[in-house]
Design a protein around this motif. Structure first.
Motif, PDB file in Angstrom:
ATOM      1  N   ASP A   1     -16.162  78.607 -49.800  1.00 31.40           N
ATOM      2  CA  ASP A   1     -17.086  79.386 -50.636  1.00 31.40           C
ATOM      3  C   ASP A   1     -18.493  79.414 -50.046  1.00 31.40           C
ATOM      4  O   ASP A   1     -19.248  80.349 -50.304  1.00 31.40           O
ATOM      5  N   THR A   2     -18.869  78.410 -49.268  1.00 29.43           N
ATOM      6  CA  THR A   2     -20.208  78.378 -48.666  1.00 29.43           C
ATOM      7  C   THR A   2     -20.166  78.671 -47.167  1.00 29.43           C
ATOM      8  O   THR A   2     -21.112  78.385 -46.446  1.00 29.43           O
ATOM      9  N   TYR A   3     -19.071  79.254 -46.709  1.00 31.07           N
ATOM     10  CA  TYR A   3     -18.918  79.598 -45.313  1.00 31.07           C
ATOM     11  C   TYR A   3     -19.090  81.103 -45.108  1.00 31.07           C
ATOM     12  O   TYR A   3     -18.767  81.906 -45.989  1.00 31.07           O
ATOM     13  N   THR A   4     -19.544  81.460 -43.935  1.00 31.82           N
ATOM     14  CA  THR A   4     -19.443  82.849 -43.505  1.00 31.82           C
ATOM     15  C   THR A   4     -17.972  83.147 -43.199  1.00 31.82           C
ATOM     16  O   THR A   4     -17.287  82.331 -42.585  1.00 31.82           O
ATOM     17  N   ILE A   5     -17.504  84.289 -43.643  1.00 24.22           N
ATOM     18  CA  ILE A   5     -16.145  84.724 -43.361  1.00 24.22           C
ATOM     19  C   ILE A   5     -16.211  86.007 -42.533  1.00 24.22           C
ATOM     20  O   ILE A   5     -16.962  86.925 -42.870  1.00 24.22           O
ATOM     21  N   SER A   6     -15.443  86.026 -41.474  1.00 28.04           N
ATOM     22  CA  SER A   6     -15.426  87.195 -40.587  1.00 28.04           C
ATOM     23  C   SER A   6     -14.015  87.752 -40.465  1.00 28.04           C
ATOM     24  O   SER A   6     -13.036  87.042 -40.686  1.00 28.04           O
ATOM     25  N   TRP A   7     -13.989  88.999 -40.083  1.00 27.39           N
ATOM     26  CA  TRP A   7     -12.733  89.657 -39.717  1.00 27.39           C
ATOM     27  C   TRP A   7     -12.780  89.964 -38.222  1.00 27.39           C
ATOM     28  O   TRP A   7     -13.767  90.517 -37.727  1.00 27.39           O
ATOM     29  N   PHE A   8     -11.717  89.579 -37.552  1.00 32.03           N
ATOM     30  CA  PHE A   8     -11.503  89.931 -36.158  1.00 32.03           C
ATOM     31  C   PHE A   8     -10.239  90.761 -36.071  1.00 32.03           C
ATOM     32  O   PHE A   8      -9.424  90.774 -36.995  1.00 32.03           O
ATOM     33  N   ARG A   9     -10.055  91.418 -34.959  1.00 38.00           N
ATOM     34  CA  ARG A   9      -8.814  92.156 -34.753  1.00 38.00           C
ATOM     35  C   ARG A   9      -8.400  92.062 -33.298  1.00 38.00           C
ATOM     36  O   ARG A   9      -9.236  91.902 -32.407  1.00 38.00           O
ATOM     37  N   GLN A  10      -7.098  92.160 -33.091  1.00 32.76           N
ATOM     38  CA  GLN A  10      -6.560  92.074 -31.740  1.00 32.76           C
ATOM     39  C   GLN A  10      -5.466  93.100 -31.556  1.00 32.76           C
ATOM     40  O   GLN A  10      -4.427  93.046 -32.216  1.00 32.76           O
ATOM     41  N   ALA A  11      -5.740  94.043 -30.674  1.00 29.64           N
ATOM     42  CA  ALA A  11      -4.766  95.081 -30.346  1.00 29.64           C
ATOM     43  C   ALA A  11      -3.874  94.573 -29.213  1.00 29.64           C
ATOM     44  O   ALA A  11      -4.265  93.690 -28.455  1.00 29.64           O
ATOM     45  N   PRO A  12      -2.679  95.129 -29.086  1.00 28.75           N
ATOM     46  CA  PRO A  12      -1.766  94.693 -28.015  1.00 28.75           C
ATOM     47  C   PRO A  12      -2.413  94.784 -26.645  1.00 28.75           C
ATOM     48  O   PRO A  12      -2.999  95.813 -26.292  1.00 28.75           O
ATOM     49  N   GLY A  13      -2.339  93.703 -25.897  1.00 28.80           N
ATOM     50  CA  GLY A  13      -2.877  93.690 -24.551  1.00 28.80           C
ATOM     51  C   GLY A  13      -4.381  93.572 -24.451  1.00 28.80           C
ATOM     52  O   GLY A  13      -4.943  93.649 -23.347  1.00 28.80           O
TER      53      GLY A  13
ATOM     54  N   ILE B   1     -15.758  83.484 -30.921  1.00 31.69           N
ATOM     55  CA  ILE B   1     -14.511  83.030 -31.527  1.00 31.69           C
ATOM     56  C   ILE B   1     -14.460  81.510 -31.634  1.00 31.69           C
ATOM     57  O   ILE B   1     -13.936  80.961 -32.598  1.00 31.69           O
ATOM     58  N   LEU B   2     -15.032  80.828 -30.662  1.00 29.40           N
ATOM     59  CA  LEU B   2     -14.958  79.369 -30.617  1.00 29.40           C
ATOM     60  C   LEU B   2     -15.732  78.706 -31.749  1.00 29.40           C
ATOM     61  O   LEU B   2     -15.527  77.534 -32.038  1.00 29.40           O
ATOM     62  N   GLY B   3     -16.625  79.448 -32.404  1.00 32.88           N
ATOM     63  CA  GLY B   3     -17.436  78.864 -33.456  1.00 32.88           C
ATOM     64  C   GLY B   3     -16.760  78.803 -34.816  1.00 32.88           C
ATOM     65  O   GLY B   3     -17.344  78.301 -35.775  1.00 32.88           O
ATOM     66  N   TYR B   4     -15.550  79.276 -34.905  1.00 37.61           N
ATOM     67  CA  TYR B   4     -14.863  79.355 -36.200  1.00 37.61           C
ATOM     68  C   TYR B   4     -13.956  78.136 -36.422  1.00 37.61           C
ATOM     69  O   TYR B   4     -13.217  77.740 -35.526  1.00 37.61           O
ATOM     70  N   ASN B   5     -14.026  77.592 -37.652  1.00 37.90           N
ATOM     71  CA  ASN B   5     -13.288  76.372 -37.974  1.00 37.90           C
ATOM     72  C   ASN B   5     -11.833  76.632 -38.357  1.00 37.90           C
ATOM     73  O   ASN B   5     -10.971  75.808 -38.126  1.00 37.90           O
ATOM     74  N   ARG B   6     -11.592  77.756 -38.971  1.00 34.65           N
ATOM     75  CA  ARG B   6     -10.266  78.020 -39.516  1.00 34.65           C
ATOM     76  C   ARG B   6      -9.937  79.500 -39.380  1.00 34.65           C
ATOM     77  O   ARG B   6     -10.808  80.352 -39.564  1.00 34.65           O
ATOM     78  N   TRP B   7      -8.675  79.755 -39.082  1.00 37.58           N
ATOM     79  CA  TRP B   7      -8.176  81.133 -38.919  1.00 37.58           C
ATOM     80  C   TRP B   7      -6.964  81.347 -39.799  1.00 37.58           C
ATOM     81  O   TRP B   7      -6.173  80.422 -40.027  1.00 37.58           O
TER      82      TRP B   7
END
Length: 124
Positions: free
Chosen positions: A30-42, A108-114
């Motif tokens: 609840d007190t974290y920044t939440i981000s969305w990432f995406r990964q396309a094939p290749g 990406i390395l700064g994120y604790n949980r995915w």
């Protein structure tokens, strides 16, 4: 250990809309920044959007700005990504991720949980 779970992906025609959800298993993020990432094939995983824990600050990549909207409901421990005017190039697996600060959002390395990801496919 708190978990993140994405949902809402699917197949949609170009120009259509989808809303993704990222639900946390408890109030840890609840007190974290939440981000969305995406990964396309290749391709490498890329940043799409982020929202601060208060919901007052949102950041978008140039590729989604003006089409996607990120929001959060801390009472439900859930972050949303409303995606409008979808394009075939938006096709990817979408991941949500949590980090304790609203800095270095693209790293990406700064994120604790995915989360495990949800597939979005946009047909032309």
């Amino acid at each position: 250990q708190a978990q993140l779970a994405e949902s809402g992906g699917g197949l949609v025609q170009a120009g259509g809309s989808l809303r993704l959800s990222c639900a946390a298993s408890d109030r840890t993020f609840d007190t974290y920044t939440i981000s969305w990432f995406r990964q396309a094939p290749g391709k490498e995983r890329e940043f799409a959007a982020a929202i601060s824990w208060t919901g007052s600050a949102a950041v978008y990549s140039d590729s989604v700005k003006g089409r996607f909207t990120i929001s959060r409901d801390n009472a439900k421990s859930t972050v949303y990504l409303q995606m409008n005017s979808l394009k075939p190039e938006d096709t990817a697996v979408y991941y949500c991720a949590a980090k304790p600060t609203h800095e270095g959002l693209w790293d990406i390395l700064g994120y604790n949980r995915w989360g495990q990801g949800t597939q979005v496919t946009v047909s032309s």
